[in-house]
Structures are given as structure tokens and as C-alpha cells.
Design a protein around this motif. Sequence first.
Motif, short mmCIF file in Angstrom:
data_model
loop_
_atom_site.label_atom_id
_atom_site.label_comp_id
_atom_site.label_asym_id
_atom_site.label_seq_id
_atom_site.Cartn_x
_atom_site.Cartn_y
_atom_site.Cartn_z
N GLY A 247 81.37 6.12 21.33
CA GLY A 247 80.46 6.26 20.21
C GLY A 247 80.88 7.36 19.26
N SER A 248 80.00 8.34 19.05
CA SER A 248 80.30 9.45 18.14
C SER A 248 81.06 10.57 18.84
CB SER A 248 78.99 10.01 17.56
OG SER A 248 78.20 10.58 18.60
N ASN A 249 81.31 10.40 20.14
CA ASN A 249 82.00 11.41 20.97
C ASN A 249 81.19 12.69 21.14
OD1 ASN A 249 84.29 9.69 21.18
ND2 ASN A 249 85.07 10.47 19.24
N ASN A 250 79.90 12.62 20.87
CA ASN A 250 79.04 13.79 21.00
C ASN A 250 78.21 13.67 22.28
OD1 ASN A 250 77.54 16.19 20.04
ND2 ASN A 250 75.84 14.74 19.93
N LEU B 107 75.84 24.19 23.21
CA LEU B 107 76.88 23.90 22.21
C LEU B 107 78.28 24.14 22.75
CD1 LEU B 107 74.41 23.81 20.32
CD2 LEU B 107 75.74 25.11 18.66
N TYR B 108 78.41 25.22 23.54
CA TYR B 108 79.73 25.61 24.06
C TYR B 108 79.63 25.83 25.57
CZ TYR B 108 80.15 26.47 19.07
OH TYR B 108 80.14 26.33 17.71
N SER C 172 74.76 25.58 29.78
CA SER C 172 76.10 24.99 29.94
C SER C 172 76.11 23.71 30.78
CB SER C 172 77.05 26.01 30.57
OG SER C 172 77.34 27.06 29.67
N LEU C 173 74.97 23.39 31.41
CA LEU C 173 74.89 22.13 32.16
C LEU C 173 74.65 20.99 31.18
CD1 LEU C 173 72.63 23.34 35.13
CD2 LEU C 173 75.12 22.97 35.15
N SER C 174 75.66 20.21 30.91
CA SER C 174 75.56 19.13 29.92
C SER C 174 74.77 17.94 30.49
CB SER C 174 76.95 18.66 29.49
OG SER C 174 76.84 17.58 28.59
N GLY D 21 80.23 20.90 23.63
CA GLY D 21 78.88 20.43 23.90
C GLY D 21 78.28 19.64 22.76
N GLY D 22 76.96 19.50 22.81
CA GLY D 22 76.25 18.71 21.82
C GLY D 22 75.91 19.51 20.58
#
Length: 202
Positions: A35-38, A93-94, A15-17, A102-103
Amino acid sequence: MTASILITAAYLLGSLSSAIIVCRLMGLPDPRTQGSNNPGATNVLRIGGKKAAAITLIGDSLKGFIPVLIANLMAVEPLVLAGVALAAFLGHLYPLFFGFKGGKGVATALGVQFGIGWEIGGTIALIWLFIAKGLKISSLAALISMALAPVVVWYFWHAPELITMHAIMSVILFWRHRSNIQKLLEGSEGKINNEQEPAGKE
């Protein structure tokens, strides 16, 4: 009890982005708004350059690698190992700490695969590299290599739990890459050598 602790810790670490943390530390825009917002390495490359992207990529990979390696060294059962791996992946991801946004999970998935076994991670990484070098499309290389991941795991480690876990990860990865798949079908997906574009472009 040990299994619960390992799985929970794996999710929290996942969970650490890395993208958001790196961008904050380097004074860059929030990758979720540019950018892609990802919040992933490719988007960080767009808005912050190669150094920021490299740090993000390493961070995302380690989130998958470290908890799985620890569980592996503890010789836990394949089911627990699969649970730890999936928890780290889903954490990316979440992420609990970033609004569950997340990514897309490729780097973390690869870290998981190296944590399970260097031969598994190395084979999948080589598949990605071969396709990426030939076709120059990062997303396509990621999709193909991750689609083949369950087969690679089956070849090196005949554990139904790990094969099933990788199949689940592959399905989720395809879902998370649905916009990329649409662009691939339209022929508009960006090439690797064109990834570093001004913020705001895909």
C-alpha cells in the motif's frame, strides 16, 4: 530519576509498532512493504480490512494514552508530562524496535491528548470527526484537528510546556504528512469511503 524512567518507558512503549505486530499476528503482509508503505491504521485497512485496522488504531492510541495517563495521575510537573507525551509520540514515529521507521502519529497523538485530559482529547476528536464527516478526507481532518490542538490545550490548560509540546507535535505531523499535503494540493488525496483499496494503491 522518576522523570527519566517515565520518559524512557513512554518512548519504549511508543516504539511497539501496532501495525507491524497486528499484521504479523494476523498473517498479513508487512505494512511497510504494501500500500502506502506506512505502518499505520489506514494502510492496515487497505491490506487487511476493518478488523485489523481497528486493532491497530486502538493499539496506537493506547501507546500515547497509557504513559501520559500514568504521568498525569502521578501529578508530575507539566514539563515532565510534556516530555512523556512527546516521548511516546516520537517512539511511534521513530520506533527503536523497528528500524526507526514508524507511522505518521495521528492516533498516538490523540491518545496523548486523551491522557492529558478527556476534554482536550474529546474536543480534538470531535474536530476531526466533524471535518472528516463533512469533507470525507482523513488526512485533511487529521491535519486541521492537530493544527488546532495547541489552541485547544491553551483553552483547557494554561501550561506553556504542554502548549509548546503540542505545537512541536503539530509541526512534526505536518512534516510526516507532506506527501498527503501534496496530494491535497493536487486534488488526488483519497476519500475516506475509498480507503479500503487493493494493496499497492495509495
